[in-house]
Structure formats: C-alpha cells, structure tokens
Design an enzyme around this catalytic site. Structure first.
Site, PDB file in Angstrom:
ATOM      1  N   ARG A  76      14.813  14.377  -4.223  1.00 57.44           N
ATOM      2  CA  ARG A  76      15.409  14.427  -5.568  1.00 57.44           C
ATOM      3  C   ARG A  76      15.296  15.824  -6.185  1.00 57.44           C
ATOM      4  O   ARG A  76      15.065  15.959  -7.392  1.00 57.44           O
ATOM      5  CB  ARG A  76      14.756  13.409  -6.498  1.00 57.44           C
ATOM      6  CG  ARG A  76      15.049  11.969  -6.172  1.00 57.44           C
ATOM      7  CD  ARG A  76      16.403  11.551  -6.767  1.00 57.44           C
ATOM      8  NE  ARG A  76      16.617  10.133  -6.592  1.00 57.44           N
ATOM      9  CZ  ARG A  76      16.512   9.230  -7.577  1.00 57.44           C
ATOM     10  NH1 ARG A  76      16.218   9.603  -8.788  1.00 57.44           N
ATOM     11  NH2 ARG A  76      16.732   7.970  -7.325  1.00 57.44           N
TER      12      ARG A  76
ATOM     13  N   ARG B 149      26.133  17.390 -15.355  1.00 56.67           N
ATOM     14  CA  ARG B 149      26.193  15.930 -15.438  1.00 56.67           C
ATOM     15  C   ARG B 149      26.940  15.521 -16.713  1.00 56.67           C
ATOM     16  O   ARG B 149      27.757  14.593 -16.678  1.00 56.67           O
ATOM     17  CB  ARG B 149      24.752  15.408 -15.429  1.00 56.67           C
ATOM     18  CG  ARG B 149      24.545  13.987 -15.840  1.00 56.67           C
ATOM     19  CD  ARG B 149      24.798  13.042 -14.694  1.00 56.67           C
ATOM     20  NE  ARG B 149      24.162  11.765 -14.979  1.00 56.67           N
ATOM     21  CZ  ARG B 149      24.626  10.884 -15.857  1.00 56.67           C
ATOM     22  NH1 ARG B 149      25.736  11.131 -16.504  1.00 56.67           N
ATOM     23  NH2 ARG B 149      23.974   9.755 -16.062  1.00 56.67           N
TER      24      ARG B 149
HETATM   25  O1  CP3 Z   1      17.367  14.123  -3.492  1.00 58.40           O
HETATM   26  C1  CP3 Z   1      18.389  14.610  -4.038  1.00 58.40           C
HETATM   27  O2  CP3 Z   1      18.343  15.590  -4.803  1.00 58.40           O
HETATM   28  C2  CP3 Z   1      19.750  14.070  -3.622  1.00 58.40           C
HETATM   29  C3  CP3 Z   1      20.325  13.046  -4.410  1.00 58.40           C
HETATM   30  C4  CP3 Z   1      19.772  11.627  -4.452  1.00 58.40           C
HETATM   31  C5  CP3 Z   1      19.913  10.822  -5.607  1.00 58.40           C
HETATM   32  N1  CP3 Z   1      19.486   9.573  -5.309  1.00 58.40           N
HETATM   33  C6  CP3 Z   1      20.464  11.284  -6.887  1.00 58.40           C
HETATM   34  C7  CP3 Z   1      20.288  10.475  -8.107  1.00 58.40           C
HETATM   35  C8  CP3 Z   1      19.179  10.835  -3.467  1.00 58.40           C
HETATM   36  C9  CP3 Z   1      18.759  11.209  -2.060  1.00 58.40           C
HETATM   37  C10 CP3 Z   1      19.009   9.536  -4.019  1.00 58.40           C
HETATM   38  C11 CP3 Z   1      18.452   8.397  -3.258  1.00 58.40           C
HETATM   39  C12 CP3 Z   1      18.206   7.128  -3.943  1.00 58.40           C
HETATM   40  N2  CP3 Z   1      18.940   6.536  -4.924  1.00 58.40           N
HETATM   41  C13 CP3 Z   1      17.161   6.242  -3.584  1.00 58.40           C
HETATM   42  C14 CP3 Z   1      16.166   6.456  -2.458  1.00 58.40           C
HETATM   43  C15 CP3 Z   1      15.061   7.343  -2.837  1.00 58.40           C
HETATM   44  C16 CP3 Z   1      14.136   6.767  -3.886  1.00 58.40           C
HETATM   45  O3  CP3 Z   1      14.110   7.353  -4.980  1.00 58.40           O
HETATM   46  O4  CP3 Z   1      13.458   5.790  -3.587  1.00 58.40           O
HETATM   47  C17 CP3 Z   1      17.255   5.123  -4.431  1.00 58.40           C
HETATM   48  C18 CP3 Z   1      16.341   3.922  -4.426  1.00 58.40           C
HETATM   49  C19 CP3 Z   1      18.396   5.320  -5.272  1.00 58.40           C
HETATM   50  C20 CP3 Z   1      18.951   4.362  -6.278  1.00 58.40           C
HETATM   51  C21 CP3 Z   1      19.011   4.947  -7.626  1.00 58.40           C
HETATM   52  N3  CP3 Z   1      19.844   5.977  -8.007  1.00 58.40           N
HETATM   53  C22 CP3 Z   1      18.280   4.537  -8.763  1.00 58.40           C
HETATM   54  C23 CP3 Z   1      17.248   3.420  -8.790  1.00 58.40           C
HETATM   55  C24 CP3 Z   1      18.703   5.358  -9.816  1.00 58.40           C
HETATM   56  C25 CP3 Z   1      18.293   5.254 -11.258  1.00 58.40           C
HETATM   57  C26 CP3 Z   1      16.895   5.670 -11.486  1.00 58.40           C
HETATM   58  C27 CP3 Z   1      16.847   7.011 -12.125  1.00 58.40           C
HETATM   59  O5  CP3 Z   1      16.156   7.895 -11.601  1.00 58.40           O
HETATM   60  O6  CP3 Z   1      17.482   7.119 -13.169  1.00 58.40           O
HETATM   61  C28 CP3 Z   1      19.640   6.282  -9.306  1.00 58.40           C
HETATM   62  C29 CP3 Z   1      20.318   7.354 -10.065  1.00 58.40           C
HETATM   63  C30 CP3 Z   1      20.235   8.749  -9.540  1.00 58.40           C
HETATM   64  N4  CP3 Z   1      20.382   9.110  -8.231  1.00 58.40           N
HETATM   65  C31 CP3 Z   1      20.024   9.924 -10.317  1.00 58.40           C
HETATM   66  C32 CP3 Z   1      20.071  11.011  -9.428  1.00 58.40           C
HETATM   67  C33 CP3 Z   1      19.967  12.479  -9.750  1.00 58.40           C
HETATM   68  C34 CP3 Z   1      19.888   9.984 -11.818  1.00 58.40           C
HETATM   69  C35 CP3 Z   1      21.234   9.747 -12.405  1.00 58.40           C
HETATM   70  C36 CP3 Z   1      21.566  10.565 -13.631  1.00 58.40           C
HETATM   71  O7  CP3 Z   1      21.846  11.781 -13.527  1.00 58.40           O
HETATM   72  O8  CP3 Z   1      21.590   9.964 -14.708  1.00 58.40           O
END
Ligand code: CP3
Length: 353
Positions: A39, A52
């Site tokens: 992330r 964003r």
């Molecule tokens: O690592 C990186 O920089 C690459 C991008 C990436 C994102 N999500 C961007 C993201 C990667 C590799 C993921 C993987 C992901 N997504 C996982 C596996 C890794 C982990 O964290 O366990 C999971 C379970 C998800 C599902 C997901 N996506 C959730 C539960 C959420 C909401 C929670 C939160 O942090 O708000 C997301 C949203 C998300 N994915 C964001 C980002 C940058 C935040 C969205 C925003 O900008 O509002």
C-alpha cells in the site's frame, strides 16, 4: 504525467538492467536488501489525495490508466523504492465479473448481494482493460533498475468480500457456507481461480515483472479448509503462470497463516512468500527462508510511530533475514495516518544513507 518520470534512465545497451528486487526473488542474498511497502501508494500521501479528489471515486481512479500510473509512481519519486506495485484493487475482479462494488467514504467496500450464477467470466478482460493499459503506461515511465509488480487477491480472500458483501469481523457467512454449502463455495472458488489466472496472465502480457497474490484472510481457516480454499486454488494459479511465464516470480501472501506458511510454500509452488508481522521472525528465518526467498515484515504500526522504535525494529529484522534472499517490506499495508516523513526516514536507512 507531471514532472520527471520516476528516475527514468535511458537504456543505452542491450544488456538487461540489474533489478535488485528481482535478484532477491531469484534467490540472491544481497548486502543491501531491496525494499518496497505494501500500500505504498495511497491516502497517507498528499499528492495521492489530490489526484484521488480529481478522479472522483476510487474505482474511477483505478480505471483511469494515466492517473493510476501516476499514483503508482508517486511513492517511488519520494522514497526511491526498488519496486512499484500496480495501483488497483483486489475487488476489481468481482467488479469485472459483474458483481457491483462501491467504495464508500469511511465504510470501506460495499458489494451487492452475490448471485454466483449471474457472474460472467467472459466480461473479465473487457472490464479489466484499463488495468492492462495502466501497466503499459507504468512500464514506459519506470526506471530501468525498478521492477513492476502486478497483483490480484487470492480466490479465498476475494470470495470473503463477495459473500460477506464487504469487510467483515467474523466472516460468519462464508465460514458457515464452507461447512453447510460446500458445493456452492467450491463453485465460487473455482470460478475465481480461473478468472484470477486469466487476469494475472494478461497483467504479465502487459508488462508486470512479478506477481503478488494477496490472501489477507488466509489466517482464519482451520487446516483442512486452508488446504482446500487457500493452498489448492493458489497452487492452480501458480502452476499455470509458471508454465506460461517460468521467469516471472510469484509472491504469495497468506497473511496470518502461522505454521501453515510451511505447507503453503511446499504445496503452492510460489517463488517467495511475504511474511506478516505476527509471525515469529527467527522461526521464519530458520524454517521458511531456507525454502524460498522471503519478504516482510515490519509492523505497519512501527512505521506509523516512527523514530528510534521504528529503526530499531527495522534493524532487528535486517539482522534476522539479511543472511538469505530477502525483500524488506511491511507485514501488512501502510496505515493511512502514517506520516510520509517516517517512510522517508526508513527508506533512507534501508538505502544506507
Ligand atoms: O499497495 C499498493 O500501493 C497498490 C494498491 C492496492 C490497493 N489495495 C489500493 C487501495 C493494493 C495492492 C490493494 C490490495 C487490497 N485491497 C487488499 C489486500 C491487501 C490488504 O490490505 O489486506 C484488500 C483486502 C483490499 C480491499 C480493499 N480495498 C479494502 C478493504 C479497502 C478499504 C479499506 C481502506 O483502506 O479504506 C480498499 C480501498 C483501497 N485500495 C484504497 C487504496 C489506496 C483506499 C481507497 C481510497 O483512496 O479511498
């Protein structure tokens, strides 16, 4: 694109560039382990929040190749990591299969109720096309010594979101389903295994140089179900990827798997594993690092805290893992409240500055 591309250097000769991240995954022990952070692109960076906001929704950003490429490269410009990870999300696969997904501010992902028979595998590539375009756009701008990681969620973890309708504390619905309606769950996992394989092959076709499979909820299953829903589908994906692309490393991340990391490595055939921060590090160095290269595993909260506690913990991990093939990373994703300055301090330390 604004400003200078992330340290892009012209490749003047035919000789392929040395990429420390890929060298680690090929089993090489390096004096300075390469690093990146799960992330690494995201809300802790003001430049991410700006793009964003311009993009509108999170999915709009994921589906805008130029903007998604830009946010992929932002952390490398600031911190000079050894690898970039495609900016996207694991929930792109359910979305592309036809289950609608929304990201609501402060609530996380919300998925419409699942109807397995309504999922359409044939829609996958059309819907995911912008992701493949993003990969091409990143490769054009990425410096020669950096590697690009493509990724997907593992079938089990993606299924938890599809069945539960979003994030979950107890995963009651899918865990009950595993016992009461196993054929239904088997069908969903089989469908996801095939779609995920196809999706990752296309990512490699487009230019991904390594793959990470995120199994964030691998750690909630007892061993028999872990074998069935974590190991077996991952093994299937890995075998197809390795047949088509034997030189592209696959990193598995079965978060929370504990002792079952050993079975996971032996039975899935992954090239390397990413360790979570709850796994005892010395045990992991002794029992896992002899089986394959490892990546990890600083507690993201140590990075959030910063200062000496962060650096002491980073040094401890380097002492433990530097004797073998190692990629420095976190044990899970960067927390959004993390001060970017802490990431700068840790990165400089890892580069020996
Ligand atoms: O690592 C990186 O920089 C690459 C991008 C990436 C994102 N999500 C961007 C993201 C990667 C590799 C993921 C993987 C992901 N997504 C996982 C596996 C890794 C982990 O964290 O366990 C999971 C379970 C998800 C599902 C997901 N996506 C959730 C539960 C959420 C909401 C929670 C939160 O942090 O708000 C997301 C949203 C998300 N994915 C964001 C980002 C940058 C935040 C969205 C925003 O900008 O509002």
């Amino acid at each position: 694109m604004t400003g200078q591309a992330a340290g892009k250097t012209e490749q003047s000769s035919q000789k392929p560039a040395h990429k420390p991240f890929l060298a680690a995954l090929s089993g090489k022990t390096q004096e300075r382990p390469p690093f990146w952070f799960m992330r690494q692109a995201g809300r802790y960076l003001p430049e991410y929040r700006k793009i964003r906001a311009e993009a509108g929704g999170f999915l709009d950003l994921c589906f805008s190749p130029d903007l998604a490429a830009e946010v992929t490269l932002q952390p490398l410009r600031r911190f000079d990591m050894d690898a970039a990870i495609l900016f996207s999300d694991i929930l792109i696969v359910p979305y592309a299969l036809g289950q609608s997904v929304a990201f609501e501010e402060g609530r996380g992902p919300v998925l419409e109720p699942l109807e397995i028979s309504a999922l359409e595998a044939k829609n996958l590539h059309e819907a995911a096309k912008p992701v493949y375009r993003t990969i091409r756009a990143i490769r054009k701008q990425l410096a020669a010594e950096k590697a690009l990681i493509g990724f997907a969620g593992a079938p089990w973890t993606v299924a938890t979101y599809m069945v539960e309708g979003g994030s979950s504390r107890e995963f009651k619905t899918i865990r009950e389903m595993a016992y009461k309606k196993p054929q239904r769950l088997d069908r969903l996992i089989a469908l996801l295994t095939e779609a995920t394989t196809e999706y990752l092959l296309r990512q490699i076709d487009a230019g991904a140089e390594a793959i990470q499979i995120f199994d964030s909820w691998a750690g909630i299953l007892p061993q028999p179900l872990f074998e069935k829903y974590v190991i077996a589908p991952t093994a299937e994906i890995v075998s197809v990827l390795q047949r088509r692309y034997p030189d592209v490393p696959v990193i598995g991340f079965p978060k929370g798997a504990g002792l079952l990391y050993q079975n996971y490595i032996a039975e899935t055939g992954v090239t390397a594993v990413s360790l979570d921060h709850t796994l005892p590090s010395e045990w992991a160095a002794r029992h896992l690092q002899k089986l394959c290269p490892v990546q990890g595993c600083l507690d993201p909260m140590a990075l959030l805290a910063g200062g000496d506690v962060m650096l002491d913990e980073a040094k401890r991990l380097l002492d433990i893992f530097s004797g073998g093939a190692f990629v420095f990373n976190l044990g899970h994703g960067i927390h959004k409240e993390t001060p970017p300055e802490n990431v700068a301090v840790l990165s400089a330390f890892l580069k020996g500055e």
